[in-house]
Design an enzyme around this catalytic site. Structure first.
Site, PDB file in Angstrom:
ATOM      1  N   SER A 119      -7.383  -5.721  -3.057  1.00  0.00           N
ATOM      2  CA  SER A 119      -7.790  -5.360  -1.712  1.00  0.00           C
ATOM      3  C   SER A 119      -9.131  -4.626  -1.797  1.00  0.00           C
ATOM      4  O   SER A 119      -9.326  -3.795  -2.688  1.00  0.00           O
ATOM      5  CB  SER A 119      -6.717  -4.451  -1.141  1.00  0.00           C
TER       6      SER A 119
ATOM      7  N   ARG B 153     -14.207  -5.940   4.597  1.00  0.00           N
ATOM      8  CA  ARG B 153     -15.407  -5.172   4.911  1.00  0.00           C
ATOM      9  C   ARG B 153     -16.539  -5.356   3.912  1.00  0.00           C
ATOM     10  O   ARG B 153     -17.706  -5.385   4.296  1.00  0.00           O
ATOM     11  CB  ARG B 153     -15.049  -3.682   5.036  1.00  0.00           C
TER      12      ARG B 153
ATOM     13  N   LYS C 292      -1.108  -7.974  -2.653  1.00  0.00           N
ATOM     14  CA  LYS C 292      -2.459  -7.450  -2.440  1.00  0.00           C
ATOM     15  C   LYS C 292      -2.389  -5.958  -2.695  1.00  0.00           C
ATOM     16  O   LYS C 292      -1.663  -5.229  -2.007  1.00  0.00           O
ATOM     17  CB  LYS C 292      -2.821  -7.746  -0.983  1.00  0.00           C
TER      18      LYS C 292
ATOM     19  N   TYR D 186       0.840  -1.192   0.000  1.00  0.00           N
ATOM     20  CA  TYR D 186       0.000   0.000   0.000  1.00  0.00           C
ATOM     21  C   TYR D 186       0.885   1.256   0.000  1.00  0.00           C
ATOM     22  O   TYR D 186       1.376   1.678   1.060  1.00  0.00           O
ATOM     23  CB  TYR D 186      -0.883   0.024   1.263  1.00  0.00           C
TER      24      TYR D 186
HETATM   25  P1  FBP Z   1     -10.751  -4.568   3.435  1.00  0.00           P
HETATM   26  O1  FBP Z   1     -11.244  -5.397   2.270  1.00  0.00           O
HETATM   27  O2  FBP Z   1     -11.749  -4.538   4.550  1.00  0.00           O
HETATM   28  O3  FBP Z   1     -10.286  -3.219   2.978  1.00  0.00           O
HETATM   29  O4  FBP Z   1      -9.500  -5.354   4.014  1.00  0.00           O
HETATM   30  C1  FBP Z   1      -8.284  -5.342   3.339  1.00  0.00           C
HETATM   31  C2  FBP Z   1      -7.199  -4.775   4.218  1.00  0.00           C
HETATM   32  O5  FBP Z   1      -5.951  -4.861   3.579  1.00  0.00           O
HETATM   33  C3  FBP Z   1      -7.113  -5.437   5.573  1.00  0.00           C
HETATM   34  O6  FBP Z   1      -6.348  -6.605   5.534  1.00  0.00           O
HETATM   35  C4  FBP Z   1      -6.556  -4.335   6.417  1.00  0.00           C
HETATM   36  O7  FBP Z   1      -6.940  -4.402   7.742  1.00  0.00           O
HETATM   37  C5  FBP Z   1      -7.154  -3.114   5.827  1.00  0.00           C
HETATM   38  O8  FBP Z   1      -7.442  -3.405   4.480  1.00  0.00           O
HETATM   39  C6  FBP Z   1      -6.216  -1.957   5.904  1.00  0.00           C
HETATM   40  O9  FBP Z   1      -6.924  -0.847   5.514  1.00  0.00           O
HETATM   41  P2  FBP Z   1      -6.279   0.579   5.382  1.00  0.00           P
HETATM   42  O10 FBP Z   1      -4.816   0.468   5.733  1.00  0.00           O
HETATM   43  O11 FBP Z   1      -6.501   0.977   3.964  1.00  0.00           O
HETATM   44  O12 FBP Z   1      -7.021   1.437   6.330  1.00  0.00           O
END
Ligand code: FBP
Length: 260
Positions: free
Chosen positions: A208, A238, A183, A152
């Site tokens: 993701s 989510r 991811k 990310y």
């Molecule tokens: P979601 O599908 O709920 O977005 O989950 C993916 C994920 O990567 C989770 O593993 C992690 O907790 C969350 O998103 C992190 O979200 P962010 O850093 O964008 O707030």
């Protein structure tokens, strides 16, 4: 005469096999309790990890993501586990860094068949996460486990983390760092996402999910775009367990991903 030592190679495909069905995967992520806190994402039902395990089992998920504490207390081994090895809370602010909080050895003892790790390229601390990831990747591969990287891009210099060039950079970071699966967020359209898939080479791409989409159809369209672009699957939370009917959403996702 010097004899060449050729090591037998275990590839991405065989390492990822426990998490795939006909080459595709649908992974349920549930580490948001640490990342966002319970009040932001959870309700009376999905605050309980047992409910998530039930969704993963009945919903035909090929993988389940937990942090160590939830895994130790609740996981009982039906859906293959990916143990998230690092994480952070949303409380500090500033440049993001998520440090390792569980070892590969401990993940294996808990029953994990794979490990996960988040890297924030663009953060002032990216070097720390890349270095830590490097060590984890070697240890996990040595033990025969796949490594899934949440990549990310974030930090002061990242203005738009879903811009196509940023998403494809994230995909490539995963390949270069040695992840078996990466991811990444959706770049918004099939064409630009297919470039990200290509940039990841042999590393498998999982989308993701992000916050719950306004409608189910919005989310399903996104997933269609991702699969048409050549992704291996999705790793989402989510948009499934916040849905009024998580199993109906799971069934719609399986139709797109496995063509069931
Ligand atoms: P979601 O599908 O709920 O977005 O989950 C993916 C994920 O990567 C989770 O593993 C992690 O907790 C969350 O998103 C992190 O979200 P962010 O850093 O964008 O707030």
């Amino acid at each position: 005469m010097v004899k060449k030592m050729v090591k037998s190679k275990v590839g991405v495909s065989s390492r990822m096999a426990p998490f795939l069905k006909n080459g595709k995967g649908i992974i349920l992520a549930y580490d948001q309790g640490l990342e966002h806190g319970p009040s932001k994402d959870f309700n009376e039902k999905n605050v309980d990890p047992e409910q998530i395990i039930e969704i993963a089992e009945k919903g035909g998920f090929t993988g389940l993501v937990f942090q160590k504490g939830v895994a130790e207390n609740y996981y009982h081994g039906k859906v293959p586990l990916i143990l998230k090895l690092n994480g952070k809370t949303s409380l500090p602010g500033g440049e993001p860094i998520a440090r390792q909080i569980c070892s590969v050895k401990q993940a294996i003892e808990i029953g994990a068949k794979g490990v996960g790790y988040t890297i924030y390229p663009g953060s002032a601390f990216e070097h720390e996460m890349l270095a830590e990831f490097g060590k984890i990747q070697e240890e996990a591969h040595h033990a025969g486990l796949p490594v899934l990287a949440w990549v990310y891009p974030r930090g002061a210099t990242i203005k738009n983390d879903t811009a196509p060039e940023i998403v494809s950079y994230a995909a490539r970071v995963g390949l270069e760092a040695g992840a078996d699966a990466v991811k990444i967020k959706y770049s918004g359209d099939r064409q630009s996402f297919s470039w990200a898939v290509k940039a990841a080479g042999k590393a498998r791409i999982f989308m993701s999910g992000g916050p719950k989409a306004p409608t189910d159809e919005d989310f399903l369209n996104q997933v269609r775009g991702v699969m048409e672009a050549g992704a291996t699957g999705i790793a989402v939370g989510r948009n499934v367990w916040q849905n009024d009917d998580p199993l109906r959403m799971a069934s719609a996702l399986r139709k797109i991903i496995f063509g069931e």
